[in-house]
Design a protein around this motif. Structure first.
Motif, short mmCIF file in Angstrom:
data_model
loop_
_atom_site.label_atom_id
_atom_site.label_comp_id
_atom_site.label_asym_id
_atom_site.label_seq_id
_atom_site.Cartn_x
_atom_site.Cartn_y
_atom_site.Cartn_z
N LEU A 22 2.52 9.00 -2.28
CA LEU A 22 1.38 9.13 -3.17
C LEU A 22 1.72 9.69 -4.54
O LEU A 22 0.84 9.78 -5.40
N ILE A 23 2.96 10.07 -4.76
CA ILE A 23 3.34 10.70 -6.03
C ILE A 23 2.91 9.83 -7.20
O ILE A 23 3.18 8.63 -7.23
N GLY A 24 2.20 10.45 -8.14
CA GLY A 24 1.72 9.74 -9.32
C GLY A 24 0.42 10.33 -9.81
O GLY A 24 -0.07 11.34 -9.29
N THR A 25 -0.18 9.67 -10.79
CA THR A 25 -1.45 10.10 -11.37
C THR A 25 -2.51 9.04 -11.09
O THR A 25 -2.27 7.85 -11.31
N TYR A 26 -3.64 9.48 -10.61
CA TYR A 26 -4.76 8.61 -10.25
C TYR A 26 -5.98 9.02 -11.05
O TYR A 26 -6.23 10.20 -11.24
N PHE A 87 -10.20 18.25 1.54
CA PHE A 87 -10.85 17.02 1.96
C PHE A 87 -9.83 15.93 2.21
O PHE A 87 -8.74 15.92 1.65
N GLU A 88 -10.23 14.99 3.08
CA GLU A 88 -9.41 13.86 3.47
C GLU A 88 -9.43 12.81 2.36
O GLU A 88 -10.46 12.60 1.71
N ILE A 89 -8.30 12.17 2.16
CA ILE A 89 -8.23 11.01 1.27
C ILE A 89 -7.50 9.89 2.01
O ILE A 89 -6.73 10.14 2.93
N THR A 90 -7.76 8.68 1.60
CA THR A 90 -7.05 7.53 2.14
C THR A 90 -6.36 6.80 1.00
O THR A 90 -6.88 6.73 -0.11
N TYR A 91 -5.20 6.28 1.30
CA TYR A 91 -4.40 5.55 0.32
C TYR A 91 -4.54 4.06 0.59
O TYR A 91 -4.56 3.63 1.74
N HIS A 97 -10.87 -3.57 -7.50
CA HIS A 97 -11.48 -3.17 -8.76
C HIS A 97 -12.97 -3.48 -8.78
O HIS A 97 -13.67 -3.12 -9.74
N SER A 98 -13.48 -4.14 -7.73
CA SER A 98 -14.91 -4.46 -7.69
C SER A 98 -15.79 -3.21 -7.68
O SER A 98 -16.96 -3.28 -8.04
N PHE A 99 -15.24 -2.06 -7.31
CA PHE A 99 -16.01 -0.82 -7.32
C PHE A 99 -16.49 -0.47 -8.73
O PHE A 99 -17.48 0.22 -8.90
N PHE A 100 -15.77 -0.91 -9.76
CA PHE A 100 -16.22 -0.65 -11.12
C PHE A 100 -16.51 -1.95 -11.87
O PHE A 100 -16.56 -2.00 -13.09
N GLY A 101 -16.73 -3.05 -11.12
CA GLY A 101 -17.11 -4.32 -11.73
C GLY A 101 -15.95 -5.14 -12.24
O GLY A 101 -16.14 -6.11 -12.96
N GLY A 102 -14.72 -4.77 -11.89
CA GLY A 102 -13.55 -5.51 -12.34
C GLY A 102 -13.06 -6.50 -11.30
O GLY A 102 -13.59 -6.58 -10.20
N LYS A 103 -12.03 -7.23 -11.67
CA LYS A 103 -11.40 -8.18 -10.76
C LYS A 103 -10.00 -7.70 -10.44
O LYS A 103 -9.37 -7.02 -11.24
N GLY A 104 -9.52 -8.07 -9.27
CA GLY A 104 -8.18 -7.71 -8.86
C GLY A 104 -8.16 -6.43 -8.06
O GLY A 104 -9.19 -5.92 -7.62
N GLU A 105 -6.97 -5.89 -7.89
CA GLU A 105 -6.79 -4.65 -7.16
C GLU A 105 -5.50 -3.99 -7.59
O GLU A 105 -4.64 -4.62 -8.21
N SER A 106 -5.38 -2.71 -7.27
CA SER A 106 -4.17 -1.95 -7.54
C SER A 106 -4.14 -0.73 -6.61
O SER A 106 -5.11 -0.46 -5.91
N GLU A 107 -3.02 -0.03 -6.64
CA GLU A 107 -2.88 1.16 -5.79
C GLU A 107 -3.99 2.15 -6.10
O GLU A 107 -4.36 2.33 -7.26
N GLY A 108 -4.48 2.80 -5.04
CA GLY A 108 -5.53 3.77 -5.27
C GLY A 108 -5.75 4.69 -4.09
O GLY A 108 -5.17 4.53 -3.02
N TRP A 122 -7.71 5.13 -9.18
CA TRP A 122 -6.65 4.13 -9.26
C TRP A 122 -5.42 4.72 -9.92
O TRP A 122 -5.51 5.52 -10.85
N LYS A 123 -4.26 4.30 -9.44
CA LYS A 123 -2.99 4.82 -9.93
C LYS A 123 -2.69 4.25 -11.31
O LYS A 123 -2.79 3.04 -11.53
#
Length: 125
Positions: A22-26, A87-91, A97-108, A122-123
């Motif tokens: 998970l190392i990175g900035t989200y 709190f629990e998180i899932t990777y 990207h549909s959660f914000f009205g966008g298309k596609g996907e990426s790490e999150g 999103w990463k």
């Protein structure tokens, strides 16, 4: 005795290794007033929450809450632990990207960053 010391060192540093993937900035992508930025390193987690409240006669109060803690593996994914809250998180390798009205996907990452509400981050590249 040396084996015990090595085992103890391994145990103590395990939490730093546990979230290595998970190392990175989200960051959240939102058109609302709040925003999250989560930075996970090998041995810590840093969460920055910004928000604002509109007041009387178009006054606005901005505020930021910064929390430092750590990440560890849990039974259901990962656990973020801060002084005031855990709190629990899932990777997801392909968070839509549909959660914000966008298309596609990426790490999150998804989790209950706001109590009672699942927030997606999103990463960054």
């Amino acid at each position: 005795m040396m084996k015990f010391v090595l085992f103890l060192l391994l145990f103590v540093s395990f939490s730093g290794w546990s979230c290595e993937r998970l190392i990175g900035t989200y960051k959240s992508v939102s058109e609302t007033h709040w925003n999250f930025e989560l930075r996970i390193t090998a041995d810590s987690a840093f969460l920055k929450y910004t928000d604002y409240v509109s007041g009387v006669k178009d006054t606005r109060t901005d505020y930021t809450v910064e929390s430092e803690g750590y990440c560890e593996i849990s039974d259901n994914g990962y656990l973020l632990v801060f002084a005031h809250r855990s709190f629990e998180i899932t990777y997801s390798k392909q968070l839509t990207h549909s959660f914000f009205g966008g298309k596609g996907e990426s790490e999150g990452i998804s989790g209950e960053f706001i109590e009672g509400q699942i927030v997606h981050l999103w990463k960054g590249k």
